[in-house]
Scaffold this active site. Structure first.
Site, PDB file in Angstrom:
ATOM      1  N   ASP A 117       0.860  -1.174   0.000  1.00  0.00           N
ATOM      2  CA  ASP A 117       0.000   0.000   0.000  1.00  0.00           C
ATOM      3  C   ASP A 117       0.898   1.225   0.000  1.00  0.00           C
ATOM      4  O   ASP A 117       2.037   1.189   0.462  1.00  0.00           O
ATOM      5  CB  ASP A 117      -0.933  -0.011   1.216  1.00  0.00           C
ATOM      6  CG  ASP A 117      -1.922   1.140   1.147  1.00  0.00           C
ATOM      7  OD1 ASP A 117      -2.241   1.565   0.024  1.00  0.00           O
ATOM      8  OD2 ASP A 117      -2.353   1.624   2.203  1.00  0.00           O
ATOM      9  N   ASP A 127      -7.984  -7.137   1.079  1.00  0.00           N
ATOM     10  CA  ASP A 127      -7.061  -7.217   2.204  1.00  0.00           C
ATOM     11  C   ASP A 127      -7.783  -6.613   3.383  1.00  0.00           C
ATOM     12  O   ASP A 127      -8.691  -5.805   3.209  1.00  0.00           O
ATOM     13  CB  ASP A 127      -5.779  -6.414   1.945  1.00  0.00           C
ATOM     14  CG  ASP A 127      -6.010  -4.939   2.158  1.00  0.00           C
ATOM     15  OD1 ASP A 127      -6.603  -4.300   1.271  1.00  0.00           O
ATOM     16  OD2 ASP A 127      -5.660  -4.420   3.237  1.00  0.00           O
TER      17      ASP A 127
END
Length: 376
Positions: free
Chosen positions: A92, A271
């Site tokens: 990320d 996720d």
RNA sequence: GGGGAGAUACCAAAGUGGCCAACUGGGGCAGACUGUAAAUCUGCUGGCGCACGCCUUCGUAGGUUCGAAUCCUGCUCUCCCCA
């Protein structure tokens, strides 16, 4: 990176596919365990590979940049080598930290000025340096640098935020395209659709992202305080526009129920910290429902943690024993709960794939969403 | 045998005339957690109604006082020191 769409459900928008990376193939729909600082908290790589069979895990740009820092990761030869993980990794961008560390940052059109949560030191993230950092970390899939506004943001704020995210996105792509991977394996960059809970903004954002023709696309800024029904509606709006030929990643979601509903709406990748964080706090997700293992009702329940579970932890240990570990603050408790929960999440998406392949997904999903949300 | 200290809610421990249904910690019970500043945080923990309130508690039996966990007396028990 390559995405192959293998089958589409006839009754829902669920899809079956696979993502091919230089570190291996990821079947979709897939759940990706979160390993923010290069570690899935409380779970060893051996367990991730052999017991949970995680196909891909996450890391976080912001955290890894602060510690151990880019020099160490570069010297190690990238995060794969540094952490001894040979399967795919997705990082990320730190965009979520723009949201979750909101008191410690200042946004400008250039980027985000941060204070480290570790030592208070000042740092600056721009679309360009976030791409560079993710090149250095070396994940197989990297994310655009975005702003993730809160779920209750006003339309005005959401629009301004989306404007910023879209300007940043162009710069991310420019930088990504003008740089090379550092470690001999290829990297893909996913843009992120924002727009809060406003369908017109989501639509515009999805059109912008779709036109960029990246290797995969992400939906961000959901499950940040808005009702689940609103989230589902936003997914529908966005997925009607995002190309079917590219994987769709719903960031940060969610509960087992959320995941099944999103799969039905055409999402391929997920996720979430829930299986690990909530697991560490005593919450177990099972195919029969949700268990708070600290509750007294499990004190004398010597049945397996999850008789249908796929990991060694599920059948080897009893609920009563796991409760005892939690009540005694033994570190094994949170570890076993995390292993169980991740095993369950991976089982859930594997079963979803099977049901899609069999053409029985919708019926199964309708039954499962109720069961997995039941409080036991 | 002599001297001293003390008995407070599940445990430990504050409180030494009204602000005490009683600080605090532990334990217990429950809840929260969604791209991880979280192996973290929150609530409840005498009874009943469960908002307001009412009832019964600070070893025990009496007493003083408008009012007692707090002061006085008897009793019971515990611990420490010296013989």
């Amino acid at each position: 990176m390559q995405f192959r769409l293998l089958a589409s459900d006839t009754q829902t928008n669920a899809r079956l596919g696979e993502i091919v990376t230089d570190h291996g193939t990821i079947p979709t729909p897939i759940f990706m365990p979160v390993g923010t600082v290069g570690s899935v908290k409380g779970v060893s790589h051996r367990e991730l590979e052999y017991d949970i069979d995680a196909k891909i895990i996450l890391g976080n740009t912001y955290h890894l940049y602060l510690r151990p820092g880019l020099e160490v990761i570069k010297q190690a030869g990238g995060l794969h080598k540094f952490s001894s993980w040979d399967r795919p990794i997705l990082t990320d961008s730190g965009g979520y930290q723009v949201f979750s560390l909101a008191e410690n940052r200042k946004l400008t059109s250039e980027g985000a000025h941060f204070r480290s949560h570790i030592d208070g030191s000042k740092h600056f993230f721009s679309p360009e340096n976030v791409m560079d950092i993710q090149r250095t970390i070396g994940a197989d899939i990297i994310m655009a640098f975005d702003e993730c506004p809160p779920g209750d943001a006003s339309f005005e704020y959401a629009k301004k935020s989306l404007d910023l995210t879209e300007r940043w996105l162009i710069r991310c792509i420019d930088r990504f395209n003008s740089t090379e991977p550092l470690y001999g394996h290829s990297q893909a960059m996913f843009p992120i659709v924002q727009g809060c809970v406003y369908p017109e903004l989501r639509k515009r954002a999805a059109e912008t992202v779709a036109a960029l023709n990246c290797e995969g696309n992400a939906i961000g800024g959901l499950s940040v305080g808005e009702p689940a029904e609103v989230m589902y509606e936003m997914i529908e709006v966005v997925n009607a526009i995002l190309p079917a030929s590219k994987p769709r990643y719903l960031m940060g979601v969610g509960t087992p129920e959320n995941i099944l509903e999103a799969i039905a709406r055409g999402v391929d990748m997920f996720d979430c910290v829930m299986p690990t964080r909530n697991g560490r706090n005593g919450m177990l997700f099972t195919s029969e429902g949700i268990i708070n293992i600290r509750n007294k009702k499990w004190e004398n329940d010597f049945s397996p943690i999850d008789p249908n579970g796929t990991t060694f932890a599920d059948r080897r240990y009893s609920k009563a024993y796991l409760r005892h570990l939690f009540v005694s603050s033994e570190m094994l408790g949170p570890q076993l709960a995390s292993i169980h929960n991740l095993g369950f999440y991976l089982w859930l998406v594997a079963e979803a794939r099977l049901q899609i392949a069999n053409g029985t997904f919708e019926e199964w999903k309708n039954k499962m969403t109720k069961r997995v949300a039941t409080r036991l």
